[in-house]
Design a protein around this motif. Structure first.
Motif, PDB file in Angstrom:
ATOM      1  N   ILE A 181       0.834  -1.206   0.000  1.00 40.28           N
ATOM      2  CA  ILE A 181       0.000   0.000   0.000  1.00 40.28           C
ATOM      3  C   ILE A 181       0.864   1.249   0.000  1.00 40.28           C
ATOM      4  O   ILE A 181       0.529   2.256  -0.641  1.00 40.28           O
ATOM      5  CB  ILE A 181      -0.945  -0.026   1.212  1.00 40.28           C
ATOM      6  CG1 ILE A 181      -1.904  -1.219   1.097  1.00 40.28           C
ATOM      7  CG2 ILE A 181      -1.734   1.272   1.316  1.00 40.28           C
ATOM      8  CD1 ILE A 181      -2.835  -1.354   2.275  1.00 40.28           C
ATOM      9  N   ALA A 182       2.004   1.214   0.693  1.00 38.12           N
ATOM     10  CA  ALA A 182       2.897   2.377   0.697  1.00 38.12           C
ATOM     11  C   ALA A 182       3.470   2.656  -0.682  1.00 38.12           C
ATOM     12  O   ALA A 182       3.790   3.813  -0.999  1.00 38.12           O
ATOM     13  CB  ALA A 182       4.020   2.154   1.706  1.00 38.12           C
ATOM     14  N   ALA A 185       1.778   5.448  -3.092  1.00 37.60           N
ATOM     15  CA  ALA A 185       1.728   6.863  -2.685  1.00 37.60           C
ATOM     16  C   ALA A 185       1.848   7.810  -3.874  1.00 37.60           C
ATOM     17  O   ALA A 185       1.160   8.837  -3.919  1.00 37.60           O
ATOM     18  CB  ALA A 185       2.833   7.144  -1.669  1.00 37.60           C
ATOM     19  N   TYR A 241      -4.194   4.192  -0.700  1.00 34.67           N
ATOM     20  CA  TYR A 241      -3.071   4.705   0.100  1.00 34.67           C
ATOM     21  C   TYR A 241      -3.556   5.734   1.113  1.00 34.67           C
ATOM     22  O   TYR A 241      -3.208   5.673   2.303  1.00 34.67           O
ATOM     23  CB  TYR A 241      -2.010   5.303  -0.816  1.00 34.67           C
ATOM     24  CG  TYR A 241      -0.967   6.096  -0.080  1.00 34.67           C
ATOM     25  CD1 TYR A 241       0.067   5.450   0.603  1.00 34.67           C
ATOM     26  CD2 TYR A 241      -1.010   7.492  -0.044  1.00 34.67           C
ATOM     27  CE1 TYR A 241       1.025   6.178   1.297  1.00 34.67           C
ATOM     28  CE2 TYR A 241      -0.059   8.219   0.639  1.00 34.67           C
ATOM     29  CZ  TYR A 241       0.950   7.559   1.313  1.00 34.67           C
ATOM     30  OH  TYR A 241       1.886   8.283   2.004  1.00 34.67           O
ATOM     31  N   HIS A 245      -3.264   5.502   5.251  1.00 32.58           N
ATOM     32  CA  HIS A 245      -2.192   6.274   5.878  1.00 32.58           C
ATOM     33  C   HIS A 245      -2.650   7.611   6.459  1.00 32.58           C
ATOM     34  O   HIS A 245      -1.920   8.165   7.293  1.00 32.58           O
ATOM     35  CB  HIS A 245      -1.061   6.515   4.863  1.00 32.58           C
ATOM     36  CG  HIS A 245      -0.216   5.310   4.630  1.00 32.58           C
ATOM     37  ND1 HIS A 245       0.938   5.045   5.352  1.00 32.58           N
ATOM     38  CD2 HIS A 245      -0.346   4.274   3.766  1.00 32.58           C
ATOM     39  CE1 HIS A 245       1.471   3.915   4.930  1.00 32.58           C
ATOM     40  NE2 HIS A 245       0.715   3.431   3.966  1.00 32.58           N
TER      41      HIS A 245
END
Length: 531
Positions: A181-182, A185, A241, A245
């Motif tokens: 998922i990071a 970004a 994302y 986050h």
């Protein structure tokens, strides 16, 4: 000699004619299609005719030609059919060889269940699972393997564009879910596919919006409907994302009074009739105040996990408990055998609808949820009780509150069930100690210690008479997870811990048995909210 020859010839012709008449004739198709005439009336045969017919039967029909191979094949197909292999309905089953393996027992159980023989099916299911606990997987792999197969890729004549120096799949780097998922970004928001083939895709203005504006849009979406906020994570990788986050968004949702913990009550905020109770300080306890910096409570690691797992009541639906139990019925006056007495399966429902002001509506009825849940409200309950006291049924022209809050007639089925509804109040158990001056005295059993589990819910409702108060002690739980549902829904079940009746006149407590009661399961109702 000539007389004997003529007599023998006459007898031979007469026997052939009798045999020809007694042999069934093959009817042509044209004759079968035409309507048949009624058979002529025939008299019984005489004594001589019976004797001659008996002689013919003993002699048998004249020999006919046959094929030895065909006869051998027919003899080989013959078998003795046991009497128990024939069903009562006239159909013949296949050979009933007793199964020996778990898979054979499971297959036989499926056949029995399809035929409606649930008793035999249950026995084979039990035997199958005793032999192998994972026999259902074997059955799926044997009979439904084609469902799980991926469709084969069509062959193409174009050469492969993969480089020879590309790493093998085993050598490729495997990322964890947070790392995957990071990596989203800095990905752009992809445009939608063209609606019509060979046409340009539709415009996507949000793909050019800066990240700060996207976060602000998601902020408003989360405060209006957290469920829609979660569905936005499925739109594209960029939204996924931000969903994972942007913890400040989740913290604001946790602190909101609409869907967050600002709307939870840890002390009673009203009485049994719904009248608000004002505390001396004028402020209400909340575990996550907006003006005070609050850390994430342990054992959670993110605000999204706090919102999903921290105990909270849902106001956008109804908690329903379905109870089934069996009881013996009375034997008929025509039947004197005890084993022939009927067994009744009784089904009833318990309903709980919570309100943000601290009130609750409790209902016990045999009416099915589809007929009564859309009309469960404090307004409809009080209207049904008022008409019940007057001793007349509510007219069709009388109006009530529907899902959207608009005036609309309440069906007689729902009205008859709502007249037994009870008003009440609810509160959660505070995870932190609360000063006694802010807590309203409540009716709790004196022999029980105060609950300290933050998942516990205390509910007080009216009794069958004004001198009684019912107290329910429930606890919030999650739905049982399955292999297909890795992340089960949180705070969607209310399980029983105790149920008491308090007599205000005599100051006595009586405990109700919970032998047949089942847990409450949350069901969202459209029109009662967004989340």
């Amino acid at each position: 000699m000539e007389d004997n020859a003529e007599l023998e010839s006459f007898r031979r012709e007469w026997r052939e004619e009798v045999f020809r008449r007694s042999k069934p004739r093959s009817t042509p198709r044209a004759a079968q299609a035409a309507p048949s005439a009624p058979p002529p009336t025939r008299l019984p045969p005489t004594r001589h005719a019976l004797v001659d017919r008996k002689d013919l039967e003993e002699e048998g029909p004249p020999p006919t030609s046959f094929d030895p191979e065909e006869l051998a094949q027919q003899v080989g197909e013959l078998r003795v059919q046991p009497e128990e292999e024939v069903d009562g309905d006239g159909f013949t089953r296949r050979d009933t060889i007793e199964p020996s393996t778990a898979l054979e027992h499971f297959e036989r159980a499926v056949e029995k269940e399809a035929a409606g023989k649930l008793g035999d099916s249950l026995q084979h299911y039990r035997k199958a699972y005793r032999l192998d606990a994972a026999v259902d997987k074997q059955y799926r792999n044997k009979h439904y393997a084609h469902v799980w197969k991926k469709p084969a890729q069509p062959p193409t004549d174009q050469p492969s564009t993969v480089s020879v120096t590309a790493p093998a799949p085993a050598e490729a780097e495997i990322l964890s879910t947070p790392e995957l998922i990071a990596s989203f970004a800095h990905l752009p928001i992809a445009q939608a596919d063209p609606i019509i083939e060979n046409t340009p895709p539709p415009p996507c203005p949000i793909s050019k919006v800066p990240s700060e504006v996207i976060v602000e849009i998601l902020h408003y979406v989360g405060l209006q409907d957290p469920a829609a906020f979660g569905r936005m994570a499925l739109v594209c990788k960029r939204f996924a994302y931000h969903f994972a986050h942007e913890q400040q968004l989740w913290r604001r949702i946790c602190q909101s009074p609409e869907f967050g913990f600002e709307g939870m009550h840890y002390t009673f905020a009203c009485d049994l009739h719904g009248h608000p109770i004002f505390t001396l300080s004028g402020t209400r306890y909340t575990p996550f105040p907006i003006d005070t910096p609050v850390e994430i409570p342990k054992p959670f690691f993110s605000w999204s996990e706090v919102f999903q797992s921290y105990p909270r009541i849902r106001f956008t639906g109804c908690y329903i408990s379905t109870v089934n139990y069996t009881r013996e019925g009375a034997a008929s006056s025509f039947q004197t055998v005890s084993w022939n007495s009927p067994i009744h399966i009784v089904t009833y429902y318990r309903y709980l609808r919570f309100y943000p002001d601290g009130s609750v509506v409790s209902l016990l009825s045999t009416t099915e949820p589809v007929d009564v849940v859309p009309y469960i409200s404090k307004e409809n309950m009080m209207a049904a009780r008022a008409t019940h006291k007057k001793g007349h049924q509510r007219q069709i022209s009388d109006v009530g509150q529907t899902l959207s809050g608009a005036a609309d007639p309440v069906p007689p089925v729902a009205q008859a069930a709502l007249k037994y509804g009870r008003r009440g109040r609810w509160r959660l158990t505070s995870p932190d100690p609360i000063p006694e001056s802010e807590d309203q005295p409540e009716q709790t059993p004196s022999h029980n210690e105060p609950s300290t589990d933050p998942r516990d819910v205390v509910i007080e409702t009216e009794g069958v008479d004004h001198k009684y108060v019912y107290t329910m002690l429930m606890t919030l739980r999650s739905t049982s997870s399955t292999k297909l549902d890795v992340n089960p829904a949180k705070n969607t079940k209310l399980t029983w811990r105790g149920f008491w009746s308090y007599n205000k006149l005599t100051d006595d407590w009586a405990e109700f048995g919970l032998r047949n009661d089942r847990a409450f399961v949350f069901r969202r109702v459209r029109g009662w909210g967004l989340s």
